[in-house]
Design a protein around this motif. Structure first.
Motif, PDB file in Angstrom:
ATOM      1  N   MET A   1       0.854  -1.189   0.000  1.00 18.06           N
ATOM      2  CA  MET A   1       0.000   0.000   0.000  1.00 18.06           C
ATOM      3  C   MET A   1       0.891   1.241   0.000  1.00 18.06           C
ATOM      4  SD  MET A   1      -2.950   1.072   2.732  1.00 18.06           S
ATOM      5  CE  MET A   1      -1.833   1.083   4.111  1.00 18.06           C
ATOM      6  N   ASP A   2       0.741   2.102  -1.004  1.00 16.97           N
ATOM      7  CA  ASP A   2       1.543   3.311  -1.127  1.00 16.97           C
ATOM      8  C   ASP A   2       0.682   4.529  -0.834  1.00 16.97           C
ATOM      9  OD1 ASP A   2       3.826   1.907  -1.896  1.00 16.97           O
ATOM     10  OD2 ASP A   2       3.133   1.822  -3.976  1.00 16.97           O
ATOM     11  N   LEU A   3       1.039   5.251   0.213  1.00 15.94           N
ATOM     12  CA  LEU A   3       0.320   6.480   0.559  1.00 15.94           C
ATOM     13  C   LEU A   3       1.061   7.673  -0.031  1.00 15.94           C
ATOM     14  CD1 LEU A   3      -0.628   5.865   4.301  1.00 15.94           C
ATOM     15  CD2 LEU A   3      -2.111   5.730   2.300  1.00 15.94           C
ATOM     16  N   ASN A   4       0.312   8.523  -0.671  1.00 14.82           N
ATOM     17  CA  ASN A   4       0.855   9.717  -1.313  1.00 14.82           C
ATOM     18  C   ASN A   4       0.690  10.902  -0.366  1.00 14.82           C
ATOM     19  OD1 ASN A   4       0.849  12.165  -2.951  1.00 14.82           O
ATOM     20  ND2 ASN A   4       0.991  10.768  -4.698  1.00 14.82           N
ATOM     21  N   LEU A   5       1.780  11.633  -0.124  1.00  9.76           N
ATOM     22  CA  LEU A   5       1.705  12.768   0.795  1.00  9.76           C
ATOM     23  C   LEU A   5       0.716  13.825   0.317  1.00  9.76           C
ATOM     24  CD1 LEU A   5       5.415  13.372   1.891  1.00  9.76           C
ATOM     25  CD2 LEU A   5       3.603  12.189   3.111  1.00  9.76           C
ATOM     26  N   ARG A   6       0.644  14.033  -0.981  1.00  8.92           N
ATOM     27  CA  ARG A   6      -0.300  15.025  -1.501  1.00  8.92           C
ATOM     28  C   ARG A   6      -1.740  14.604  -1.234  1.00  8.92           C
ATOM     29  NH1 ARG A   6       2.521  16.363  -7.379  1.00  8.92           N
ATOM     30  NH2 ARG A   6       4.360  17.428  -6.525  1.00  8.92           N
ATOM     31  N   ASP A   7      -1.997  13.289  -1.342  1.00  5.18           N
ATOM     32  CA  ASP A   7      -3.344  12.798  -1.071  1.00  5.18           C
ATOM     33  C   ASP A   7      -3.678  12.959   0.406  1.00  5.18           C
ATOM     34  OD1 ASP A   7      -3.344  12.120  -3.722  1.00  5.18           O
ATOM     35  OD2 ASP A   7      -3.159   9.967  -3.408  1.00  5.18           O
ATOM     36  N   ILE A   8      -2.717  12.683   1.273  1.00  5.45           N
ATOM     37  CA  ILE A   8      -2.937  12.854   2.715  1.00  5.45           C
ATOM     38  C   ILE A   8      -3.180  14.327   3.035  1.00  5.45           C
ATOM     39  CG2 ILE A   8      -1.861  12.659   4.988  1.00  5.45           C
ATOM     40  CD1 ILE A   8      -0.348  10.209   3.928  1.00  5.45           C
ATOM     41  N   ARG A   9      -2.397  15.212   2.432  1.00  8.66           N
ATOM     42  CA  ARG A   9      -2.572  16.650   2.657  1.00  8.66           C
ATOM     43  C   ARG A   9      -3.946  17.095   2.160  1.00  8.66           C
ATOM     44  NH1 ARG A   9       1.686  18.079   0.315  1.00  8.66           N
ATOM     45  NH2 ARG A   9       3.079  18.101   2.104  1.00  8.66           N
ATOM     46  N   ALA A  10      -4.388  16.544   1.044  1.00  5.98           N
ATOM     47  CA  ALA A  10      -5.713  16.885   0.520  1.00  5.98           C
ATOM     48  C   ALA A  10      -6.806  16.450   1.494  1.00  5.98           C
ATOM     49  CB  ALA A  10      -5.918  16.220  -0.837  1.00  5.98           C
ATOM     50  N   PHE A  11      -6.706  15.242   2.031  1.00  2.00           N
ATOM     51  CA  PHE A  11      -7.684  14.726   2.993  1.00  2.00           C
ATOM     52  C   PHE A  11      -7.754  15.623   4.225  1.00  2.00           C
ATOM     53  CE2 PHE A  11      -7.808  12.182   6.981  1.00  2.00           C
ATOM     54  CZ  PHE A  11      -9.165  11.948   7.014  1.00  2.00           C
ATOM     55  N   ILE A  12      -6.607  15.984   4.772  1.00  6.48           N
ATOM     56  CA  ILE A  12      -6.579  16.819   5.983  1.00  6.48           C
ATOM     57  C   ILE A  12      -7.190  18.189   5.706  1.00  6.48           C
ATOM     58  CG2 ILE A  12      -5.011  18.000   7.584  1.00  6.48           C
ATOM     59  CD1 ILE A  12      -3.149  15.546   7.285  1.00  6.48           C
ATOM     60  N   THR A  13      -6.920  18.763   4.541  1.00  2.00           N
ATOM     61  CA  THR A  13      -7.440  20.088   4.206  1.00  2.00           C
ATOM     62  C   THR A  13      -8.956  20.059   4.043  1.00  2.00           C
ATOM     63  OG1 THR A  13      -5.348  20.574   3.092  1.00  2.00           O
ATOM     64  CG2 THR A  13      -7.175  22.058   2.658  1.00  2.00           C
ATOM     65  N   VAL A  14      -9.467  19.029   3.388  1.00  2.00           N
ATOM     66  CA  VAL A  14     -10.929  18.899   3.250  1.00  2.00           C
ATOM     67  C   VAL A  14     -11.571  18.731   4.624  1.00  2.00           C
ATOM     68  CG1 VAL A  14     -12.815  17.503   2.321  1.00  2.00           C
ATOM     69  CG2 VAL A  14     -10.804  17.978   0.917  1.00  2.00           C
ATOM     70  N   ALA A  15     -10.933  17.926   5.480  1.00  2.00           N
ATOM     71  CA  ALA A  15     -11.468  17.707   6.826  1.00  2.00           C
ATOM     72  C   ALA A  15     -11.478  19.005   7.628  1.00  2.00           C
ATOM     73  CB  ALA A  15     -10.637  16.652   7.547  1.00  2.00           C
ATOM     74  N   GLN A  16     -10.435  19.830   7.475  1.00  2.00           N
ATOM     75  CA  GLN A  16     -10.345  21.081   8.227  1.00  2.00           C
ATOM     76  C   GLN A  16     -11.337  22.134   7.731  1.00  2.00           C
ATOM     77  OE1 GLN A  16      -6.178  21.886   7.671  1.00  2.00           O
ATOM     78  NE2 GLN A  16      -5.583  20.923   9.622  1.00  2.00           N
ATOM     79  N   THR A  17     -11.566  22.171   6.415  1.00  2.00           N
ATOM     80  CA  THR A  17     -12.453  23.197   5.840  1.00  2.00           C
ATOM     81  C   THR A  17     -13.897  22.737   5.702  1.00  2.00           C
ATOM     82  OG1 THR A  17     -11.932  22.466   3.583  1.00  2.00           O
ATOM     83  CG2 THR A  17     -10.533  24.212   4.534  1.00  2.00           C
ATOM     84  N   ALA A  18     -14.110  21.414   5.775  1.00  2.00           N
ATOM     85  CA  ALA A  18     -15.451  20.830   5.570  1.00  2.00           C
ATOM     86  C   ALA A  18     -16.042  21.261   4.229  1.00  2.00           C
ATOM     87  CB  ALA A  18     -16.399  21.211   6.717  1.00  2.00           C
ATOM     88  N   SER A  19     -15.160  21.435   3.235  1.00  2.00           N
ATOM     89  CA  SER A  19     -15.624  21.898   1.927  1.00  2.00           C
ATOM     90  C   SER A  19     -14.585  21.547   0.867  1.00  2.00           C
ATOM     91  CB  SER A  19     -15.845  23.413   1.949  1.00  2.00           C
ATOM     92  OG  SER A  19     -15.955  23.931   0.642  1.00  2.00           O
ATOM     93  N   PHE A  20     -15.034  20.912  -0.220  1.00  2.00           N
ATOM     94  CA  PHE A  20     -14.132  20.636  -1.328  1.00  2.00           C
ATOM     95  C   PHE A  20     -13.731  21.935  -2.020  1.00  2.00           C
ATOM     96  CE2 PHE A  20     -15.032  16.290  -0.619  1.00  2.00           C
ATOM     97  CZ  PHE A  20     -14.137  15.531  -1.350  1.00  2.00           C
ATOM     98  N   THR A  21     -14.646  22.866  -2.096  1.00  2.00           N
ATOM     99  CA  THR A  21     -14.368  24.137  -2.788  1.00  2.00           C
ATOM    100  C   THR A  21     -13.286  24.923  -2.054  1.00  2.00           C
ATOM    101  OG1 THR A  21     -16.658  24.236  -3.563  1.00  2.00           O
ATOM    102  CG2 THR A  21     -15.387  26.284  -3.627  1.00  2.00           C
ATOM    103  N   ARG A  22     -13.473  25.089  -0.736  1.00  2.00           N
ATOM    104  CA  ARG A  22     -12.486  25.850   0.040  1.00  2.00           C
ATOM    105  C   ARG A  22     -11.143  25.118   0.100  1.00  2.00           C
ATOM    106  NH1 ARG A  22     -17.203  26.959   3.120  1.00  2.00           N
ATOM    107  NH2 ARG A  22     -16.796  25.199   4.532  1.00  2.00           N
ATOM    108  N   ALA A  23     -11.192  23.788   0.232  1.00  2.00           N
ATOM    109  CA  ALA A  23      -9.947  23.022   0.277  1.00  2.00           C
ATOM    110  C   ALA A  23      -9.182  23.136  -1.037  1.00  2.00           C
ATOM    111  CB  ALA A  23     -10.256  21.564   0.587  1.00  2.00           C
ATOM    112  N   ALA A  24      -9.911  23.068  -2.172  1.00  2.00           N
ATOM    113  CA  ALA A  24      -9.263  23.185  -3.485  1.00  2.00           C
ATOM    114  C   ALA A  24      -8.590  24.545  -3.625  1.00  2.00           C
ATOM    115  CB  ALA A  24     -10.278  22.958  -4.595  1.00  2.00           C
TER     116      ALA A  24
END
Length: 298
Positions: A1-24
């Protein structure tokens, strides 16, 4: 299983903003690109991380449990990357050097201070030992570089810089040879008791070679290992000692004087070495450049 740091950072940002738009927007990504990253992470983990509808985004219970774990993982990996970049850029690291005691007490302290001023995060491991040990430590990769003396006949070691160190006769001011104006000769030394550093030291190798070349046997009074001991014995009148002109032990003794020896055989080869084929850390490369410049002007 390969975890991508960018994917992890994306997950954390969406979780913090509760919004795909704001996270993007925060990540400077398009929303479709962000969606791809979240989907890729969910597929890698085999878990659903978010419940989403047209109005909001919420972490699933599993996503909530994973959030602090992935936050810590991201934090740790970012520190690893930061430290790796610092090592690669020479902004940190450890200089591991084996060095003749003469240079450990004279040239080295000023250079260590200069590099620490330029690179505050640098560390030093210094082994001040006789020449044969310098070579062995570099060969065995216990140190990365070595400042050694004498003839170097080891094909496994590469010379980064070569030079010479002149030897002088060290004797009490009251000694007859100290009061004489002309330089000391080998014949003068042959008629005096000598305090010579022990077998295995680079200085002793030069002295033995010089006497052998003149087909003469020195009168050895004492054979200490360390230069400081040799200086103390010369001060006590046990004999003349022969040391490198660069030795600080000589200048620290007001009762003693150093006289040049009028014989080209009394010079010691010195060399800055590393193990052949080994890459030096960038911070060590920087120190090597400083050391070569200093040796070249000495």
């Amino acid at each position: 299983m390969d975890l991508n740091l960018r994917d992890i950072r994306a997950f954390i940002t969406v979780a913090q903003t509760a919004s795909f738009t704001r996270a993007a927007a925060r990540l400077h990504l398009s929303q479709p690109a962000l969606t791809v990253q979240i989907r890729r992470l969910e597929e890698t983990l085999g878990l659903r991380l978010f419940d989403r509808n047209s109005r909001n985004v919420a972490l699933t219970p599993t996503g909530r449990e994973l959030l602090p774990v992935l936050q810590k993982s991201l934090h740790d990996m970012e520190h690893v990357l930061h430290d790796a970049r610092a090592l690669g850029e020479g902004a940190s690291g450890t200089v591991r050097i084996a060095c003749l005691p003469t240079f450990a007490a004279s040239v080295l302290p000023e250079l260590v201070q200069a590099l620490r001023k330029a690179v505050p995060r640098v560390g030093f491991e210094v082994r001040d030992v006789v020449a044969s040990m310098v070579n062995a430590l570099v060969r065995n990769e216990e140190t990365d570089i070595g400042l050694t003396g004498g003839e170097l006949n080891d094909s496994g070691l590469e010379v980064l810089h070569a030079g010479i160190d002149r030897l002088v006769a060290v004797l009490p001011k009251r000694h007859a040879l100290a009061r004489r104006r002309r330089p000391v000769t080998l014949a003068d030394l042959a008629n005096e008791p000598l305090v010579l550093t022990a077998q295995g030291t680079s200085v002793r190798a030069v002295v033995d070679s010089a006497f052998a070349g003149a087909q003469c046997v020195p009168r050895i009074a004492c054979e200490p290992t360390y230069m400081m001991s040799a200086v103390a014995m010369a001060r006590a009148g046990l004999g003349i000692t022969i040391l490198p002109a660069s030795a600080r032990e000589v200048r620290a003794e007001p009762e003693l004087v150093a006289r040049p020896i009028d014989d080209p055989a009394f010079t010691r080869r010195i060399a800055l070495i590393r193990k052949r084929g080994r890459t030096l850390p960038p911070v060590t490369e920087r120190f090597v450049a400083m050391l070569i410049e200093r040796l070249g002007t000495a």
